[in-house]
Design a protein around this motif. Structure first.
Motif, PDB file in Angstrom:
ATOM      1  N   ALA A 136       0.859  -1.188   0.000  1.00 53.59           N
ATOM      2  CA  ALA A 136       0.000   0.000   0.000  1.00 53.59           C
ATOM      3  C   ALA A 136       0.892   1.235   0.000  1.00 53.59           C
ATOM      4  CB  ALA A 136      -0.898   0.004   1.231  1.00 53.59           C
ATOM      5  N   ASP A 137       0.797   2.039  -1.062  1.00 57.38           N
ATOM      6  CA  ASP A 137       1.606   3.257  -1.137  1.00 57.38           C
ATOM      7  C   ASP A 137       0.739   4.510  -1.107  1.00 57.38           C
ATOM      8  OD1 ASP A 137       0.417   3.103  -3.582  1.00 57.38           O
ATOM      9  OD2 ASP A 137       2.266   3.021  -4.759  1.00 57.38           O
ATOM     10  N   HIS A 138      -0.551   4.348  -0.749  1.00 58.51           N
ATOM     11  CA  HIS A 138      -1.443   5.493  -0.594  1.00 58.51           C
ATOM     12  C   HIS A 138      -2.572   5.074   0.353  1.00 58.51           C
ATOM     13  CE1 HIS A 138      -3.107   3.065  -3.903  1.00 58.51           C
ATOM     14  NE2 HIS A 138      -4.288   3.494  -3.502  1.00 58.51           N
ATOM     15  N   LEU A 139      -3.330   6.055   0.824  1.00 59.87           N
ATOM     16  CA  LEU A 139      -4.461   5.757   1.710  1.00 59.87           C
ATOM     17  C   LEU A 139      -5.478   4.902   0.974  1.00 59.87           C
ATOM     18  CD1 LEU A 139      -4.996   9.294   3.275  1.00 59.87           C
ATOM     19  CD2 LEU A 139      -4.232   7.256   4.501  1.00 59.87           C
ATOM     20  N   GLU A 140      -5.841   3.784   1.571  1.00 58.27           N
ATOM     21  CA  GLU A 140      -6.825   2.905   0.928  1.00 58.27           C
ATOM     22  C   GLU A 140      -7.290   1.847   1.917  1.00 58.27           C
ATOM     23  OE1 GLU A 140      -5.257   0.434  -2.196  1.00 58.27           O
ATOM     24  OE2 GLU A 140      -3.313   0.230  -1.215  1.00 58.27           O
ATOM     25  N   GLN A 141      -8.365   1.161   1.561  1.00 59.30           N
ATOM     26  CA  GLN A 141      -8.793  -0.044   2.248  1.00 59.30           C
ATOM     27  C   GLN A 141      -8.686  -1.203   1.258  1.00 59.30           C
ATOM     28  OE1 GLN A 141     -12.731   1.152   3.880  1.00 59.30           O
ATOM     29  NE2 GLN A 141     -11.819   0.731   5.903  1.00 59.30           N
ATOM     30  N   VAL A 142      -8.343  -2.373   1.762  1.00 62.10           N
ATOM     31  CA  VAL A 142      -8.244  -3.567   0.933  1.00 62.10           C
ATOM     32  C   VAL A 142      -8.875  -4.725   1.688  1.00 62.10           C
ATOM     33  CG1 VAL A 142      -6.139  -2.821  -0.256  1.00 62.10           C
ATOM     34  CG2 VAL A 142      -5.961  -4.171   1.845  1.00 62.10           C
TER      35      VAL A 142
ATOM     36  N   SER B 286     -14.169   4.007   9.932  1.00 67.38           N
ATOM     37  CA  SER B 286     -14.950   3.293  10.953  1.00 67.38           C
ATOM     38  C   SER B 286     -16.248   2.711  10.397  1.00 67.38           C
ATOM     39  CB  SER B 286     -15.256   4.228  12.126  1.00 67.38           C
ATOM     40  OG  SER B 286     -16.065   5.321  11.695  1.00 67.38           O
ATOM     41  N   HIS B 287     -16.869   3.369   9.396  1.00 67.57           N
ATOM     42  CA  HIS B 287     -18.149   2.872   8.870  1.00 67.57           C
ATOM     43  C   HIS B 287     -17.977   1.483   8.253  1.00 67.57           C
ATOM     44  CE1 HIS B 287     -22.068   2.817   6.958  1.00 67.57           C
ATOM     45  NE2 HIS B 287     -21.486   2.522   5.801  1.00 67.57           N
ATOM     46  N   ALA B 288     -16.955   1.344   7.373  1.00 64.65           N
ATOM     47  CA  ALA B 288     -16.722   0.042   6.737  1.00 64.65           C
ATOM     48  C   ALA B 288     -16.299  -0.996   7.768  1.00 64.65           C
ATOM     49  CB  ALA B 288     -15.667   0.177   5.644  1.00 64.65           C
ATOM     50  N   ASN B 289     -15.506  -0.596   8.761  1.00 62.52           N
ATOM     51  CA  ASN B 289     -15.055  -1.543   9.784  1.00 62.52           C
ATOM     52  C   ASN B 289     -16.230  -2.032  10.636  1.00 62.52           C
ATOM     53  OD1 ASN B 289     -12.318  -1.576   9.095  1.00 62.52           O
ATOM     54  ND2 ASN B 289     -11.858   0.218  10.352  1.00 62.52           N
ATOM     55  N   ALA B 290     -17.131  -1.126  10.953  1.00 58.77           N
ATOM     56  CA  ALA B 290     -18.303  -1.533  11.745  1.00 58.77           C
ATOM     57  C   ALA B 290     -19.184  -2.504  10.952  1.00 58.77           C
ATOM     58  CB  ALA B 290     -19.109  -0.296  12.152  1.00 58.77           C
ATOM     59  N   TRP B 291     -19.378  -2.235   9.648  1.00 58.72           N
ATOM     60  CA  TRP B 291     -20.184  -3.143   8.819  1.00 58.72           C
ATOM     61  C   TRP B 291     -19.533  -4.520   8.751  1.00 58.72           C
ATOM     62  CZ3 TRP B 291     -19.481  -6.211   4.656  1.00 58.72           C
ATOM     63  CH2 TRP B 291     -20.620  -6.688   3.992  1.00 58.72           C
TER      64      TRP B 291
ATOM     65  N   ILE C  89     -16.548 -10.317   9.885  1.00 62.71           N
ATOM     66  CA  ILE C  89     -15.280 -10.149   9.166  1.00 62.71           C
ATOM     67  C   ILE C  89     -14.301  -9.393  10.070  1.00 62.71           C
ATOM     68  CG2 ILE C  89     -14.165  -9.170   7.125  1.00 62.71           C
ATOM     69  CD1 ILE C  89     -16.937  -9.240   5.774  1.00 62.71           C
ATOM     70  N   PRO C  90     -13.166  -9.965  10.445  1.00 62.44           N
ATOM     71  CA  PRO C  90     -12.182  -9.250  11.269  1.00 62.44           C
ATOM     72  C   PRO C  90     -11.632  -8.022  10.527  1.00 62.44           C
ATOM     73  CG  PRO C  90     -11.724 -11.605  11.226  1.00 62.44           C
ATOM     74  CD  PRO C  90     -12.757 -11.347  10.168  1.00 62.44           C
ATOM     75  N   THR C  91     -11.252  -7.009  11.287  1.00 62.40           N
ATOM     76  CA  THR C  91     -10.742  -5.767  10.701  1.00 62.40           C
ATOM     77  C   THR C  91      -9.424  -5.383  11.361  1.00 62.40           C
ATOM     78  OG1 THR C  91     -11.976  -4.415  12.283  1.00 62.40           O
ATOM     79  CG2 THR C  91     -13.064  -4.937  10.193  1.00 62.40           C
TER      80      THR C  91
ATOM     81  N   GLY D 200     -12.025   2.134  14.516  1.00 58.39           N
ATOM     82  CA  GLY D 200     -12.920   1.013  14.770  1.00 58.39           C
ATOM     83  C   GLY D 200     -12.371  -0.340  14.368  1.00 58.39           C
ATOM     84  N   ALA D 201     -11.074  -0.438  14.097  1.00 55.34           N
ATOM     85  CA  ALA D 201     -10.482  -1.723  13.725  1.00 55.34           C
ATOM     86  C   ALA D 201     -10.251  -2.564  14.973  1.00 55.34           C
ATOM     87  CB  ALA D 201      -9.167  -1.502  12.984  1.00 55.34           C
ATOM     88  N   ASP D 202     -10.326  -3.884  14.800  1.00 56.97           N
ATOM     89  CA  ASP D 202     -10.062  -4.779  15.923  1.00 56.97           C
ATOM     90  C   ASP D 202      -8.607  -4.649  16.374  1.00 56.97           C
ATOM     91  OD1 ASP D 202     -12.681  -6.002  15.893  1.00 56.97           O
ATOM     92  OD2 ASP D 202     -12.036  -7.009  14.044  1.00 56.97           O
ATOM     93  N   ALA D 203      -7.712  -4.529  15.412  1.00 59.70           N
ATOM     94  CA  ALA D 203      -6.285  -4.404  15.722  1.00 59.70           C
ATOM     95  C   ALA D 203      -5.691  -3.319  14.840  1.00 59.70           C
ATOM     96  CB  ALA D 203      -5.561  -5.723  15.471  1.00 59.70           C
ATOM     97  N   PHE D 204      -4.759  -2.543  15.404  1.00 60.03           N
ATOM     98  CA  PHE D 204      -4.009  -1.582  14.598  1.00 60.03           C
ATOM     99  C   PHE D 204      -2.534  -1.947  14.743  1.00 60.03           C
ATOM    100  CE2 PHE D 204      -5.938   2.151  12.525  1.00 60.03           C
ATOM    101  CZ  PHE D 204      -4.884   2.457  11.677  1.00 60.03           C
TER     102      PHE D 204
END
Length: 328
Positions: free
Chosen positions: A10-16, A79-84, A90-92, A127-131
């Motif tokens: 990951a070389d930019h802000l994103e979710q995968v 946080s919205h996608a992590n909560a969903w 699905i772990p986040t 809102g992630a389970d682990a950072f």
């Protein structure tokens, strides 16, 4: 990079997301508006920030505070996608490279200031389970409820005086939260001794009797006055640490600092100047004035003779015995 599974960079802000088929799917923008249905794991990625670009956009004076505000907004946006995802089993996780405000370096120095990328509260707001964090070399954690933030630290020890064990982390993730197991690495031991004066040989001997010197990297630092240099036995220290992988002996001589006698030039006679210096240096001026009087009245050879006679106990008797009453 080889391995059983494909690695994503990951070389930019994103979710995968990692799919059930063990494939990576990137978000079309900086986050998912809708998480793919076959997601097995959701990751929020915050790679190393380009502070120069931010400073160019908002101005160097405001870059530090603005950076923190922007990152906090982005993290809350995840946080919205992590909560969903969590509600669908699905772990986040969040992954980032940067400095958490008030974290500590491997030498125990707190990293406090406005120019650091994250705060623990901002990371938890994602809102992630682990950072999972990289950058700081000391293993340390923060937590709130089921959420966990951790630096694994560096796997090796590169500097003298580093605190704590060197470990790597094996994470366990599920929708109830995150845990990890810290596995110590076979990092080299780097020991440091620091003395305000010459090395304390008793302390060094005590350490070598209770620790295994073999393979250890050792640095010994001390400060000393010039007249103390002959009392420092380097060969004895080297003998104590024979078998060490590396031994660095670093002595620093403290230069003699002469105290300025403020106002001494305002006095006319040498006696007054000596008394002024003695007052500032907090020493008794009487012996100095007496010696100055001798230098004026008597021949130096006669004064030396008097000092070398063990039978002479007072200047008066010495003057009489050596007939020093004759002026030069």
């Amino acid at each position: 990079m080889g391995g059983r599974y494909q690695a994503l960079v990951a070389d930019h802000l994103e979710q995968v997301v990692l799919t059930q088929a063990r494939e990576w799917v990137r978000s079309p923008g900086w986050r998912f508006d809708k998480v793919p249905p076959d997601a097995h794991l959701l990751c929020s990625c915050v790679p190393t920030l380009n502070k120069a670009s931010l400073a160019a956009a908002v101005g160097a004076a405001d870059a530090a505070s603005v950076m923190g505000e922007h990152i906090a907004t982005v993290l809350r946006g995840f946080s919205h996608a992590n909560a969903w995802a969590r509600s669908h089993g699905i772990p986040t996780i969040g992954v980032a490279h940067g400095t958490v405000n008030d974290c500590e370096t491997e030498h125990g120095v707190p990293m406090a200031g406005l120019d650091h990328e994250f705060t623990a509260n901002d990371l938890l707001a994602a809102g992630a389970d682990a950072f999972m964090l990289g950058h700081i070399h000391l293993h340390q954690t923060w937590s709130r409820g089921r959420q966990l933030i951790a630096y694994p630290g560096s796997v090796g020890r590169n500097h003298y005086g580093e605190r704590g064990d060197k470990v790597f982390l094996i994470w366990n993730l599920d929708t109830d939260g995150a845990t990890f197991e810290a596995i110590p690495t076979p990092a080299r031991t780097m020991t440091e001794f620091s003395f305000a004066g010459p090395p304390d040989m008793a302390e060094l001997e005590a350490w070598t009797t209770t620790h295994d010197v073999a393979g250890t990297w050792v640095r010994i630092r001390w400060t000393y006055l010039e007249e103390e240099q002959s009392s420092i036995d380097r060969s004895r220290i080297e003998a104590l640490f024979r078998g060490a992988a590396n031994l660095k002996l670093e002595g620093r001589m403290v230069p003699l600092a002469c105290t300025r006698a403020t106002g001494i030039t305002q006095h006319l006679t040498l006696e007054e100047k000596v008394q002024r210096w003695a007052s500032i240096a907090e020493v008794d001026s009487a012996p100095l004035i007496a010696a100055l009087d001798d230098l004026r009245r008597y021949d130096p050879a006669k004064i030396a003779q008097r000092l070398l006679l063990p039978s002479v106990s007072t200047p008066e008797s010495a003057h009489r015995s050596l007939e020093l009453d004759t002026p030069r």
